[in-house]
Design a protein around this motif. Structure first.
Motif, PDB file in Angstrom:
ATOM      1  N   LEU A  19      -2.531   6.027 -12.859  1.00 60.25           N
ATOM      2  CA  LEU A  19      -1.342   5.450 -12.246  1.00 60.25           C
ATOM      3  C   LEU A  19      -0.123   5.580 -13.166  1.00 60.25           C
ATOM      4  CD1 LEU A  19      -0.628   3.926  -9.643  1.00 60.25           C
ATOM      5  CD2 LEU A  19      -1.039   1.815 -10.875  1.00 60.25           C
ATOM      6  N   ASN A  67       0.854  -1.174   0.000  1.00 53.74           N
ATOM      7  CA  ASN A  67       0.000   0.000   0.000  1.00 53.74           C
ATOM      8  C   ASN A  67       0.898   1.235   0.000  1.00 53.74           C
ATOM      9  OD1 ASN A  67       0.797   0.455   2.659  1.00 53.74           O
ATOM     10  ND2 ASN A  67      -0.976  -0.591   3.526  1.00 53.74           N
ATOM     11  N   SER A  71       7.416   1.426 -12.820  1.00 50.84           N
ATOM     12  CA  SER A  71       6.177   0.816 -12.335  1.00 50.84           C
ATOM     13  C   SER A  71       6.411  -0.130 -11.167  1.00 50.84           C
ATOM     14  CB  SER A  71       5.476   0.082 -13.473  1.00 50.84           C
ATOM     15  OG  SER A  71       6.306  -0.926 -13.985  1.00 50.84           O
ATOM     16  N   THR A  91       2.794  -4.661  -6.730  1.00 52.10           N
ATOM     17  CA  THR A  91       1.343  -4.790  -6.655  1.00 52.10           C
ATOM     18  C   THR A  91       0.767  -3.965  -7.796  1.00 52.10           C
ATOM     19  OG1 THR A  91       1.555  -4.925  -4.255  1.00 52.10           O
ATOM     20  CG2 THR A  91      -0.642  -4.574  -5.121  1.00 52.10           C
ATOM     21  N   PRO A  92      -0.059  -4.563  -8.679  1.00 51.45           N
ATOM     22  CA  PRO A  92      -0.496  -3.854  -9.886  1.00 51.45           C
ATOM     23  C   PRO A  92      -1.282  -2.573  -9.641  1.00 51.45           C
ATOM     24  CG  PRO A  92      -0.975  -6.188 -10.052  1.00 51.45           C
ATOM     25  CD  PRO A  92      -0.504  -5.943  -8.663  1.00 51.45           C
ATOM     26  N   HIS A  93      -2.083  -2.522  -8.574  1.00 52.58           N
ATOM     27  CA  HIS A  93      -2.940  -1.354  -8.363  1.00 52.58           C
ATOM     28  C   HIS A  93      -2.313  -0.303  -7.454  1.00 52.58           C
ATOM     29  CE1 HIS A  93      -3.840  -3.999  -4.955  1.00 52.58           C
ATOM     30  NE2 HIS A  93      -4.178  -2.899  -4.301  1.00 52.58           N
ATOM     31  N   ASP A 106       1.223   2.168  -6.736  1.00 48.09           N
ATOM     32  CA  ASP A 106       2.418   2.735  -7.349  1.00 48.09           C
ATOM     33  C   ASP A 106       3.631   2.389  -6.490  1.00 48.09           C
ATOM     34  OD1 ASP A 106       4.141   4.132  -8.897  1.00 48.09           O
ATOM     35  OD2 ASP A 106       3.374   6.110  -8.374  1.00 48.09           O
ATOM     36  N   THR A 115      -3.230   5.082 -17.761  1.00 44.47           N
ATOM     37  CA  THR A 115      -4.174   5.352 -16.687  1.00 44.47           C
ATOM     38  C   THR A 115      -3.621   6.461 -15.804  1.00 44.47           C
ATOM     39  OG1 THR A 115      -3.116   3.700 -15.275  1.00 44.47           O
ATOM     40  CG2 THR A 115      -4.950   2.946 -16.626  1.00 44.47           C
TER      41      THR A 115
END
Length: 147
Positions: free
Chosen positions: A114, A7, A37, A45-47, A49, A112
């Motif tokens: 992100l 997170n 990325s 974690t893909p979602h 940053d 996106t």
């Protein structure tokens, strides 16, 4: 065993320096995009940053393979009839090689919110000097260097 999900509170960012001398543009852009990325980290974690900062030096010495220097074009359109503008790579590399590299890196990032946030952590310079010495960046050797 629980799966670790990063997170924004526990992301640790580092600074990396990449020398673009004799590096093919596409290979450079894809590997820098992975660092931006966070795909090079075990806690990706893909979602979230989780990426790092990247400083790219010597963009004037980036190599394009094949006949791309003369045959590939940058195209922009104003939205009006007849508003297409084309500029070939040779002109762009002579005029603004740092923009060419930055645009290639942005093209490898997700389209996106992100991805746009990740692109702001990429610093690009034409020469071998940069302004981020206070951050103590780590030099990184990327794969795919042409001799």
């Amino acid at each position: 065993m629980k799966t670790f999900m990063a997170n924004p509170n526990n992301v640790e960012r580092k600074w990396f320096v990449v020398d673009a001398t004799n590096m093919p543009l596409g290979r450079l852009a894809s590997q820098v995009a992975d660092i931006l990325s966070g795909k090079n980290k075990p806690d990706y974690t893909p979602h979230v940053d989780t990426g790092d900062f990247v400083i790219i030096l010597n963009t004037d010495k980036v190599v394009l393979t094949g006949k791309k220097l003369t045959q590939k074009f940058y195209r922009t359109h104003s939205g009006y009839v007849g508003g297409l503008k084309e500029t070939n790579y040779q002109t762009m590399m002579a005029k603004a090689s740092d923009e060419v590299v930055l645009k290639a890196v942005k093209g490898m990032l997700p389209k996106t919110v992100l991805g746009r946030k990740q692109a702001t952590r990429c610093k690009v310079y034409k020469g071998a000097e940069h302004n981020q010495t206070a951050q103590q960046p780590i030099k990184v050797e990327l794969k795919g260097v042409r001799n």
